[in-house]
Design a protein around this motif. Structure first.
Motif, PDB file in Angstrom:
ATOM      1  N   TYR A 192       0.676  -1.356   0.087  1.00 15.00           N
ATOM      2  CA  TYR A 192       0.049  -0.024   0.043  1.00 15.00           C
ATOM      3  C   TYR A 192       0.962   1.222   0.030  1.00 15.00           C
ATOM      4  CZ  TYR A 192      -3.506  -3.430   1.239  1.00 15.00           C
ATOM      5  OH  TYR A 192      -4.262  -4.559   1.274  1.00 15.00           O
ATOM      6  N   HIS A 193       0.403   2.361  -0.990  1.00 14.98           N
ATOM      7  CA  HIS A 193       1.207   3.346  -0.962  1.00 14.98           C
ATOM      8  C   HIS A 193       0.283   4.290  -0.479  1.00 14.98           C
ATOM      9  CE1 HIS A 193       4.603   2.455  -3.493  1.00 14.98           C
ATOM     10  NE2 HIS A 193       3.586   1.464  -3.983  1.00 14.98           N
ATOM     11  N   LEU A 194       1.022   5.406   0.444  1.00 10.38           N
ATOM     12  CA  LEU A 194       0.033   6.782   0.988  1.00 10.38           C
ATOM     13  C   LEU A 194      -0.095   7.623  -0.217  1.00 10.38           C
ATOM     14  CD1 LEU A 194       2.170   7.376   4.219  1.00 10.38           C
ATOM     15  CD2 LEU A 194      -0.139   6.466   3.956  1.00 10.38           C
ATOM     16  N   PRO A 195      -1.375   8.321  -0.314  1.00 14.32           N
ATOM     17  CA  PRO A 195      -1.465   9.258  -1.308  1.00 14.32           C
ATOM     18  C   PRO A 195      -0.106  10.387  -1.024  1.00 14.32           C
ATOM     19  CG  PRO A 195      -3.372   9.120   0.095  1.00 14.32           C
ATOM     20  CD  PRO A 195      -2.513   8.138   0.916  1.00 14.32           C
ATOM     21  N   ARG A 196      -0.042  10.872  -2.439  1.00 12.61           N
ATOM     22  CA  ARG A 196       1.293  11.968  -2.469  1.00 12.61           C
ATOM     23  C   ARG A 196       1.036  12.987  -1.457  1.00 12.61           C
ATOM     24  NH1 ARG A 196       3.025  12.701  -8.200  1.00 12.61           N
ATOM     25  NH2 ARG A 196       3.626  10.497  -7.710  1.00 12.61           N
ATOM     26  N   TRP A 197      -0.214  13.446  -1.187  1.00  9.16           N
ATOM     27  CA  TRP A 197      -0.502  14.561  -0.126  1.00  9.16           C
ATOM     28  C   TRP A 197      -0.149  14.301   1.134  1.00  9.16           C
ATOM     29  CZ3 TRP A 197      -3.582  14.708   3.726  1.00  9.16           C
ATOM     30  CH2 TRP A 197      -4.585  13.493   3.904  1.00  9.16           C
ATOM     31  N   VAL A 198      -0.082  12.995   1.205  1.00  7.61           N
ATOM     32  CA  VAL A 198       0.294  12.510   2.715  1.00  7.61           C
ATOM     33  C   VAL A 198       1.897  12.667   3.107  1.00  7.61           C
ATOM     34  CG1 VAL A 198       0.364  10.750   4.568  1.00  7.61           C
ATOM     35  CG2 VAL A 198      -1.963  11.359   3.224  1.00  7.61           C
ATOM     36  N   GLY A 199       2.512  12.242   1.881  1.00  6.60           N
ATOM     37  CA  GLY A 199       4.020  12.516   1.725  1.00  6.60           C
ATOM     38  C   GLY A 199       4.372  13.697   1.872  1.00  6.60           C
ATOM     39  N   LEU A 200       3.667  14.678   1.171  1.00  8.09           N
ATOM     40  CA  LEU A 200       4.217  16.096   1.409  1.00  8.09           C
ATOM     41  C   LEU A 200       3.845  16.747   2.702  1.00  8.09           C
ATOM     42  CD1 LEU A 200       2.800  17.394  -2.056  1.00  8.09           C
ATOM     43  CD2 LEU A 200       5.220  16.929  -1.656  1.00  8.09           C
ATOM     44  N   LEU A 201       2.700  16.264   3.246  1.00 10.05           N
ATOM     45  CA  LEU A 201       2.348  16.844   4.695  1.00 10.05           C
ATOM     46  C   LEU A 201       3.284  16.236   5.728  1.00 10.05           C
ATOM     47  CD1 LEU A 201       0.301  17.970   6.574  1.00 10.05           C
ATOM     48  CD2 LEU A 201      -0.851  15.963   6.865  1.00 10.05           C
ATOM     49  N   ILE A 202       3.822  15.033   5.602  1.00  4.80           N
ATOM     50  CA  ILE A 202       4.738  14.527   6.371  1.00  4.80           C
ATOM     51  C   ILE A 202       6.143  15.184   6.442  1.00  4.80           C
ATOM     52  CG2 ILE A 202       6.378  12.381   6.974  1.00  4.80           C
ATOM     53  CD1 ILE A 202       4.097  10.615   6.034  1.00  4.80           C
ATOM     54  N   SER A 203       6.535  15.597   5.160  1.00  2.71           N
ATOM     55  CA  SER A 203       7.695  16.326   4.814  1.00  2.71           C
ATOM     56  C   SER A 203       7.533  17.880   5.654  1.00  2.71           C
ATOM     57  CB  SER A 203       7.925  16.530   3.424  1.00  2.71           C
ATOM     58  OG  SER A 203       8.159  15.242   2.799  1.00  2.71           O
ATOM     59  N   LEU A 204       6.410  18.319   5.324  1.00  3.26           N
ATOM     60  CA  LEU A 204       6.224  19.779   5.991  1.00  3.26           C
ATOM     61  C   LEU A 204       6.123  19.558   7.585  1.00  3.26           C
ATOM     62  CD1 LEU A 204       5.210  22.599   5.539  1.00  3.26           C
ATOM     63  CD2 LEU A 204       2.845  21.900   5.744  1.00  3.26           C
ATOM     64  N   LEU A 205       5.544  18.580   8.165  1.00  3.58           N
ATOM     65  CA  LEU A 205       5.524  18.519   9.452  1.00  3.58           C
ATOM     66  C   LEU A 205       6.984  18.188   9.953  1.00  3.58           C
ATOM     67  CD1 LEU A 205       2.015  16.557   9.888  1.00  3.58           C
ATOM     68  CD2 LEU A 205       2.634  18.923  10.375  1.00  3.58           C
ATOM     69  N   LEU A 206       7.673  17.484   9.438  1.00  4.84           N
ATOM     70  CA  LEU A 206       9.089  17.176   9.710  1.00  4.84           C
ATOM     71  C   LEU A 206       9.894  18.293   9.736  1.00  4.84           C
ATOM     72  CD1 LEU A 206       9.767  13.645   8.372  1.00  4.84           C
ATOM     73  CD2 LEU A 206       9.558  14.293  10.652  1.00  4.84           C
ATOM     74  N   GLY A 207       9.657  19.133   8.625  1.00  3.56           N
ATOM     75  CA  GLY A 207      10.311  20.384   8.690  1.00  3.56           C
ATOM     76  C   GLY A 207      10.150  21.163   9.678  1.00  3.56           C
ATOM     77  N   ILE A 208       8.714  21.543  10.081  1.00  8.92           N
ATOM     78  CA  ILE A 208       8.331  22.428  10.983  1.00  8.92           C
ATOM     79  C   ILE A 208       8.911  22.013  12.455  1.00  8.92           C
ATOM     80  CG2 ILE A 208       6.491  23.174  12.437  1.00  8.92           C
ATOM     81  CD1 ILE A 208       5.010  23.111   9.719  1.00  8.92           C
ATOM     82  N   LEU A 209       9.074  20.780  12.529  1.00  6.20           N
ATOM     83  CA  LEU A 209       9.704  20.149  14.019  1.00  6.20           C
ATOM     84  C   LEU A 209      10.913  20.400  14.005  1.00  6.20           C
ATOM     85  CD1 LEU A 209       9.238  18.094  16.398  1.00  6.20           C
ATOM     86  CD2 LEU A 209       9.913  16.364  14.765  1.00  6.20           C
ATOM     87  N   ILE A 210      11.654  19.956  12.954  1.00  6.81           N
ATOM     88  CA  ILE A 210      13.242  20.407  12.847  1.00  6.81           C
ATOM     89  C   ILE A 210      13.665  21.881  13.255  1.00  6.81           C
ATOM     90  CG2 ILE A 210      15.485  20.531  11.459  1.00  6.81           C
ATOM     91  CD1 ILE A 210      15.029  17.798  12.458  1.00  6.81           C
ATOM     92  N   SER A 211      12.757  22.769  12.448  1.00 12.63           N
ATOM     93  CA  SER A 211      12.929  23.981  12.739  1.00 12.63           C
ATOM     94  C   SER A 211      12.744  24.633  14.147  1.00 12.63           C
ATOM     95  CB  SER A 211      11.976  24.907  11.705  1.00 12.63           C
ATOM     96  OG  SER A 211      12.337  24.846  10.515  1.00 12.63           O
TER      97      SER A 211
END
Length: 195
Positions: free
Chosen positions: A128-147
Motif C-alpha cells: 500500500y502507498h500513501l497518497p502523495r499529499w500525505v507524503g508532502l504533509l509528512i515532509s512539511l511537519l518534519l520540517g516544522i518540527l526540526i525548525s
C-alpha cells in the motif's frame, strides 16, 4: 491499461484456482480494485497490481528444464495439485527483470515474477502507498518540527537532533513496511530533515 473483459494471466489463474469460471473479475476504477468473488485486489490508477516479492530471484520457485518435463525424465508427481507456469528463465531471451530482491546481475525471470504475483493475490499480502499529499504533509511537519526544535540549539546539538529525527523517521518507514506493508515516502522527508 487494463481490459475488464480480458483479465491478465495471474488474475485468470487466481480465478480458475479459487472459483473456476463461475466468477468474472469486475474492474472498479472508482475504488481502484478488482473484485473477484469475495476478494478485492487493489490496483493503481493504471489498473496495475504491485507485486509483493516474497524472495530473491531463483531461490523459492521450483524450476525444471522443459525437456525433462516433456520427455518425462523426472518425477512428474511434483506437479500434482500445483499451479504450473511455463516460461523461460534464460537471460538470452531478455525476459528477466530487476526486483527489490535482485542483486548485481541476478534478475528475476518474468515467469517467476508471475508466480510472485499469484502468491501476492493468494496470500492477499498487498503493498500500500500513501497518497502523495500525505507524503508532502509528512515532509512539511518534519520540517516544522526540526525548525522549532533546533532554533535555540547550537550547531552540534542541532545536528544531533537532525540525525535523531532522521533515524526515527527512517525506522518508522521500515516498521510500517514490515508490519503493515505500507510504503512511506523516504527521500523527500529526509531531505527536508537534513536541509
Amino acid at each position: 491499461g487494463l481490459d475488464p473483459d480480458k483479465p491478465n494471466l495471474d488474475v485468470a489463474v487466481l480465478r480458475q484456482l479459487l472459483f473456476g469460471k463461475a466468477v468474472k473479475p469486475v474492474v472498479d476504477f472508482k475504488n481502484l480494485q478488482i473484485h473477484l468473488g469475495d476478494r478485492n485486489i487493489p490496483i493503481d490508477s493504471n489498473g496495475m497490481v504491485e507485486i509483493n516479492y516474497a524472495a530473491p530471484p531463483q531461490t523459492e520457485v521450483l524450476t525444471f528444464p522443459y525437456h525433462a518435463v516433456y520427455y518425462k525424465e523426472m518425477d512428474m508427481s511434483v506437479f500434482k495439485d500445483r499451479v504450473v507456469y511455463i516460461g523461460s528463465t534464460s537471460e538470452i531471451l531478455h525476459d528477466n527483470h530487476s526486483t527489490p530482491f535482485a542483486t548485481g546481475d541476478v534478475k528475476m525471470p518474468g515467469v517467476e515474477a508471475h508466480v510472485h504475483m499469484l502468491d501476492t493475490m493468494l496470500s492477499q499480502q498487498y503493498l500500500y502507498h500513501l497518497p502523495r499529499w500525505v507524503g508532502l504533509l509528512i515532509s512539511l511537519l518534519l520540517g516544522i518540527l526540526i525548525s522549532v526544535v533546533t532554533q535555540r540549539l547550537n550547531a552540534k546539538w542541532g545536528f544531533v537532533v537532525m540525525l535523531l529525527v532522521a533515524g526515527i523517521y527512517g525506522a518508522s518507514t521500515i516498521a510500517a513496511f514490515s508490519l503493515a506493508r505500507w510504503i512511506l515516502p523516504l527521500a523527500l522527508p529526509l531531505i527536508v530533515v537534513v536541509a
